[in-house]
Scaffold this active site. Structure first.
Site: not given
Ligand SMILES: *Cc1c(COP(=O)(O)O)cnc(C)c1O
Length: 422
Positions: A131, A216, A241-242, A396
Site C-alpha cells: 500500500f 500492518d 474503518y475497513k 476487489r
Molecule cells: C488502508 C491502508 C492504509 C491507510 O492508512 P491511513 O493512515 O489510515 O490513511 C495504510 N496501509 C495499508 C496497508 C492500508 O490497507
C-alpha cells in the site's frame, strides 16, 4: 448454479444473519439495498454508531470539562475501555494493545522504536507493491536514519508469471538477508491481491535472523483470526474503518508484544498520554512511559472516533468474535469463488489472483480482468453490486460476514455472468 445450496437456505441457517440489520446498507440504483462488497475499503455504518457519538455529545453538553471525570464513560480513561475488546480481536493481552491516532501515524511511531539500523544490520524487508502509504512511510524512515531507501529497503516480489508470494520464498529471503536484516514489515493481508501471509512462520524466521517483525494489519484486523501474542509478533498496527466498521478516518489500533512492555529505555516519540498516569497531571519534567502499548500514546484520546469504534467492537464480540465471523467468511468467499470459476472463463478474460487456499486469504477476492475490467465494474454497479476498482485492471470483492448475505454473493455471481453472456 445447479450444484449450489440455495442462498435463501444458507441465509436462513446463518447464525450471523441478524447482524445485517445492525448496519446501514446503502441503496443501489433501484433504491433497494445494494450488495456491498467494499467492506475492505470502508466498512458500513453500524446503526449503533449514532447513539454512541450522541452519548458523548450529551456528556460534553452537560458536563463540559467535567466529562473527563464524570462522563458516562469518563474521557480520562476512555482508551482503557477499548483494551479488552481490542485484545480479543487480535489475540493479544490487554497490556499489549492501545487504540490511538491513525494507521500511518502509528506505523511511524512503531518504526521509530523498532527500526534501529546499525552499520551492518539496516535492511527493511517489505512486500513489493505494498500500500503506498506504507511504502512512503518506510522510505522516509530509512531517510530519517540517513539511509537511501534503495539501499535499505528490500522488496519481496512474486515469481515471474505468478501474482502472489510463496511462503517458502519469503522465509528463504529472510534467511538470506540474515544479519543485515533489521525489520520485516509486511501486511497481514496484501490489500491488492488479498493474499494472507503466514505471520507465525514469518515472525519465527525473522527472529531466527535476529530481526524484529511487524505487520500492518489494515486488511487483516476484523478479517482474519489473529494470535499476535502467541505468534510472537513484535509490533503491529491497523486501521478501524475497513473491516472494523468504525467510520471514515477512524482511529487505529496498535500492538506491542509483552516482552517489550517493560522496556522504558526503548526509544520512542513521547507525549503526555503515554506518561505514567500517577503523576501525569503534576506536569513535571522527565518522561516515564506507561508499561505496554499504552506507553506509545502521545495525545489525549479522540473520544468521538473511539466511541464509534467501541460500538463496533461490541458488535464483533456479540457475534461471537473472530472465530464465528471467520467461519461464515470462508463460506461466503468460497461461494463467490465457485460462482466465478463456474463461468469457465480463460485467464485472458477473468482471473482470480487471490490464493485459492483459504488459509492464504481473508474474505476478499481480487479479480484480474485484463481487457474489460472497467466495463465489468460499471456493469456490476448498474446491477447494484458495489465492488472496488484498482488501477489498472483489478476488481476487489469483499463479502463481509457481519452484513453480507449468501444472497448478496449470488447477486454478484449473477451480475458477472450476465456481463460475459451479453
Ligand atoms: C488502508 C491502508 C492504509 C491507510 O492508512 P491511513 O493512515 O489510515 O490513511 C495504510 N496501509 C495499508 C496497508 C492500508 O490497507
Amino acid at each position: 448454479m445447479t450444484n449450489f445450496t440455495p442462498a435463501a437456505a444458507l441465509d436462513a441457517a446463518d447464525p450471523l444473519a441478524l447482524f445485517r440489520r445492525e448496519f446501514h446498507i446503502p441503496p443501489g440504483p433501484d433504491g433497494q439495498p445494494c450488495a456491498y462488497f467494499c467492506g475492505n475499503s470502508l466498512g458500513l455504518m453500524p446503526v449503533a454508531a449514532r447513539a454512541a457519538v450522541e452519548q458523548e455529545f450529551v456528556d460534553w453538553q452537560r458536563l463540559g470539562v467535567e466529562g473527563h471525570f464524570h462522563g458516562t464513560s469518563p474521557w480520562l480513561h476512555y482508551h482503557e475501555a477499548l483494551a479488552e475488546p481490542t485484545a480479543r480481536l487480535v489475540g493479544a493481552r490487554p497490556l499489549e494493545v492501545v487504540v490511538m491516532n491513525n494507521l500511518t501515524v502509528n506505523l511511524h511511531l512503531l518504526m521509530v522504536s523498532f527500526y534501529r539500523p546499525t552499520a551492518s544490520r539496516f535492511v527493511i524487508l517489505m512486500e513489493g507493491g505494498a500500500f503506498p502509504s506504507d511504502q512512503y512511510a518506510l522510505e522516509s524512515q530509512a531517510r530519517l536514519h540517513g539511509l537511501a531507501p534503495a539501499a535499505a529497503i528490500v522488496e519481496l516480489l512474486p515469481r515471474p508469471g505468478e501474482h502472489t508470494l510463496r511462503t517458502a520464498d519469503i522465509l528463504a529471503r529472510i534467511a538470506e538477508l540474515g544479519d543485515t536484516l533489521a525489520v520485516v514489515l509486511l501486511g497481514g493481508v496484501n490489500y491488492y491481491t488479498g493474499q494472507a501471509f503466514d505471520m507465525a512462520a514469518i515472525t519465527a524466521a525473522g527472529h531466527a535472523a535476529g530481526a524484529t517483525v511487524g505487520f500492518d494489519l489494515a486488511h487483516a484486523a476484523g478479517n482474519l483470526e489473529l494470535h499476535l501474542h502467541d505468534w510472537n509478533v513484535d509490533f503491529a498496527c491497523w486501521c478501524s474503518y475497513k473491516y472494523l466498521n468504525s467510520g471514515p478516518g477512524g482511529t487505529s489500533g496498535v500492538f506491542v508484544h509483552e516482552r517489550h512492555a517493560h522496556r522504558p529505555e526503548l526509544l520512542r516519540l513521547a507525549g503526555w498520554w503515554g506518561h505514567d498516569p500517577s503523576d501525569r497531571f503534576e506536569m513535571k519534567k522527565g518522561f516515564r512511559p506507561m508499561p505496554g502499548a499504552a506507553g506509545w500514546q502521545l495525545s489525549n484520546a479522540q473520544i468521538f472516533p473511539m466511541a464509534i469504534h467501541r460500538a463496533s467492537l461490541a458488535i464483533i464480540d456479540r457475534a461471537g468474535g473472530m472465530a464465528a465471523l471467520r467461519r461464515k467468511s470462508e463460506a461466503l468467499t468460497a461461494r463467490l469463488e465457485a460462482h466465478l470459476r463456474g463461468l469457465g472463463l480463460p485467464a485472458t478474460a477473468l482471473e482470480i489472483i487471490t490464493p485459492p487456499d483459504p488459509a492464504q486469504r481473508g474474505c476478499q477476492l481480487s479479480v484480474l480482468v485484463p481487457e474489460r475490467g472497467r466495463e465489468l465494474f460499471d456493469h456490476l454497479a448498474a446491477q447494484g453490486v458495489l465492488a472496488d476498482w484498482r488501477e489498472p485492471n483489478v476488481i476487489r470483492l469483499a463479502p463481509v460476514p457481519l452484513y453480507n448475505s449468501f444472497a448478496d454473493v449470488d447477486r454478484a455471481g449473477a451480475a458477472v455472468r450476465s456481463f460475459f453472456n451479453e
